[in-house]
Motif scaffolding. Sequence first.
Motif, PDB file in Angstrom:
ATOM      1  N   PHE A 153      30.098  41.575  60.361  1.00  0.00           N
ATOM      2  CA  PHE A 153      28.717  41.379  60.780  1.00  0.00           C
ATOM      3  C   PHE A 153      28.308  42.530  61.699  1.00  0.00           C
ATOM      4  N   ASP A 154      28.115  43.686  61.091  1.00  0.00           N
ATOM      5  CA  ASP A 154      27.704  44.868  61.842  1.00  0.00           C
ATOM      6  C   ASP A 154      28.610  45.022  63.065  1.00  0.00           C
ATOM      7  N   LYS A 155      28.024  44.971  64.268  1.00  0.00           N
ATOM      8  CA  LYS A 155      28.816  45.116  65.487  1.00  0.00           C
ATOM      9  C   LYS A 155      29.060  43.783  66.190  1.00  0.00           C
ATOM     10  N   TYR A 156      28.829  42.695  65.478  1.00  0.00           N
ATOM     11  CA  TYR A 156      28.902  41.385  66.121  1.00  0.00           C
ATOM     12  C   TYR A 156      30.192  40.614  65.822  1.00  0.00           C
ATOM     13  N   GLY A 157      30.959  41.058  64.852  1.00  0.00           N
ATOM     14  CA  GLY A 157      32.209  40.357  64.563  1.00  0.00           C
ATOM     15  C   GLY A 157      32.548  40.406  63.090  1.00  0.00           C
ATOM     16  N   LEU A 158      33.510  39.595  62.704  1.00  0.00           N
ATOM     17  CA  LEU A 158      33.952  39.549  61.304  1.00  0.00           C
ATOM     18  C   LEU A 158      34.576  38.193  61.026  1.00  0.00           C
ATOM     19  N   ILE A 159      34.718  37.907  59.727  1.00  0.00           N
ATOM     20  CA  ILE A 159      35.383  36.693  59.270  1.00  0.00           C
ATOM     21  C   ILE A 159      36.162  37.039  58.014  1.00  0.00           C
ATOM     22  N   SER A 160      37.334  36.386  57.841  1.00  0.00           N
ATOM     23  CA  SER A 160      38.148  36.637  56.653  1.00  0.00           C
ATOM     24  C   SER A 160      38.818  35.340  56.219  1.00  0.00           C
ATOM     25  N   GLU A 180      28.309  47.381  48.947  1.00  0.00           N
ATOM     26  CA  GLU A 180      27.589  47.593  50.198  1.00  0.00           C
ATOM     27  C   GLU A 180      26.866  46.320  50.619  1.00  0.00           C
ATOM     28  N   ASN A 181      27.001  45.975  51.896  1.00  0.00           N
ATOM     29  CA  ASN A 181      26.328  44.823  52.497  1.00  0.00           C
ATOM     30  C   ASN A 181      26.756  43.480  51.906  1.00  0.00           C
ATOM     31  N   PHE A 182      27.945  43.427  51.329  1.00  0.00           N
ATOM     32  CA  PHE A 182      28.401  42.157  50.761  1.00  0.00           C
ATOM     33  C   PHE A 182      29.779  41.755  51.289  1.00  0.00           C
ATOM     34  N   GLY A 183      30.470  42.658  51.901  1.00  0.00           N
ATOM     35  CA  GLY A 183      31.810  42.327  52.367  1.00  0.00           C
ATOM     36  C   GLY A 183      32.882  42.899  51.449  1.00  0.00           C
ATOM     37  N   ARG A 184      34.036  42.285  51.484  1.00  0.00           N
ATOM     38  CA  ARG A 184      35.176  42.762  50.705  1.00  0.00           C
ATOM     39  C   ARG A 184      35.779  41.588  49.951  1.00  0.00           C
ATOM     40  N   VAL A 185      35.944  41.738  48.644  1.00  0.00           N
ATOM     41  CA  VAL A 185      36.519  40.703  47.790  1.00  0.00           C
ATOM     42  C   VAL A 185      37.806  41.266  47.174  1.00  0.00           C
ATOM     43  N   SER A 186      38.873  40.501  47.261  1.00  0.00           N
ATOM     44  CA  SER A 186      40.146  40.962  46.725  1.00  0.00           C
ATOM     45  C   SER A 186      40.820  39.881  45.906  1.00  0.00           C
ATOM     46  N   ALA A 187      41.664  40.301  44.981  1.00  0.00           N
ATOM     47  CA  ALA A 187      42.462  39.378  44.174  1.00  0.00           C
ATOM     48  C   ALA A 187      43.721  40.103  43.727  1.00  0.00           C
ATOM     49  N   TYR A 188      44.796  39.364  43.592  1.00  0.00           N
ATOM     50  CA  TYR A 188      46.055  39.989  43.175  1.00  0.00           C
ATOM     51  C   TYR A 188      46.915  38.985  42.419  1.00  0.00           C
ATOM     52  N   ILE A 189      47.880  39.513  41.692  1.00  0.00           N
ATOM     53  CA  ILE A 189      48.842  38.695  40.967  1.00  0.00           C
ATOM     54  C   ILE A 189      50.185  39.409  40.987  1.00  0.00           C
ATOM     55  N   HIS A 190      51.235  38.663  41.286  1.00  0.00           N
ATOM     56  CA  HIS A 190      52.598  39.175  41.262  1.00  0.00           C
ATOM     57  C   HIS A 190      53.352  38.426  40.172  1.00  0.00           C
ATOM     58  N   SER A 191      53.837  39.129  39.201  1.00  0.00           N
ATOM     59  CA  SER A 191      54.571  38.482  38.119  1.00  0.00           C
ATOM     60  C   SER A 191      55.878  37.906  38.640  1.00  0.00           C
ATOM     61  N   PRO A 192      56.511  37.015  37.886  1.00  0.00           N
ATOM     62  CA  PRO A 192      57.865  36.598  38.281  1.00  0.00           C
ATOM     63  C   PRO A 192      58.799  37.804  38.341  1.00  0.00           C
ATOM     64  N   THR A 193      59.797  37.713  39.191  1.00  0.00           N
ATOM     65  CA  THR A 193      60.867  38.703  39.183  1.00  0.00           C
ATOM     66  C   THR A 193      61.958  38.193  38.253  1.00  0.00           C
ATOM     67  N   PHE A 194      62.275  38.970  37.245  1.00  0.00           N
ATOM     68  CA  PHE A 194      63.277  38.585  36.265  1.00  0.00           C
ATOM     69  C   PHE A 194      64.600  39.264  36.645  1.00  0.00           C
TER      70      PHE A 194
END
Length: 357
Positions: A267-274, A204-218
Amino acid sequence: RNTLTETGHYGKSTEGLDGRFSFHQFGIVLVTDLEDDARFNFGIRYNRTNDYGFEQQINATNTDGSIVDQWFDNADFYSPNSADLWGAGLIFEQLAADVELIGFNSGTSSWEQYAWGTDVLQKESFISYGGRGEFALDFAYEKDNEWHFGGSIVIPTILYQSREIYSESNFDPASSFRSFTMKDNNDIRGTGIQINAGVLWTPENFGRVSAYIHSPTFWSFAQSGSLEFTSYDKTGGGSLNSYQPFDDFLWRMQTPMVFGAGYAYVFDKYGLISVDYSYQDMTTARVSARRYPGELDYLNEDIDNQLKGVQDIRVGGELRLDKMFLRGGYHYTSTPFKTSEPVAYQYSLGWGYKANQ
């Protein structure tokens, strides 16, 4: 689906209608509520990403000559003093010699052509089947509407089969043959496996943090095929046939691993950044022959010498001014080649207006 193809060859148009039924997508998701504000999701899906089905027909008179002219020229140029066309890597020319469309005269130490013409009727039928698809098992776990964990086991598949029948007739009366037929069959099959995982944190009140990893396709591939020539003498009483099967070529391929991370804030109703970032080291791609170890090592050397890591950066934002919206974005992608400049710098700008709030 129905696909209409029209092929033009020496002023004559030939149409073909390819109608096929294929199954493209299927999915099911099961949701289970757990204790303490947690939820577990499980899904099964199949997606056919590519369809390799195709069909075309060619039927026309070639006033310039025959394909046998090309085989004769190749044999005479690359193997002028020898009947060993296999040794020169001339597979089509060797089968043409087997059925005596061309031949090596040992007395004169030269090649001769026994089928030719200036109004040769050429016919070709080409049909391909198969496609590429993905079968996957998906998992997701959600806790307190803040932590989200996901993963998948993906099994991609490839099947490509092609059948070509090519024939020529109406040769010159002085030639030895009235017609010939060539059949070219190819079959490629592949199966792979990939494991993906990701996490999304939405405090809450911090935004969204994401991370991912895709292994090699064998991947594991098997390729096979055959080539068959049949010639028919001009009296109609006999034929010659040469059939060449190609041994299964078994090989493996490993694609590079991909990992990435991102952050977004509203930013509430003022916008966003990603901001999003991903990286893929192309030098980790590998191929290997299963039956003949080391046969494909030259490709791995090319990968090491010519490729490098690829970075992808995306930045976007939106600013809200009462009923107006201003949007902008930036995208940077680096090249996978060591000797090239970045592939893309992209910028975007947008404007929007919303009358009803």
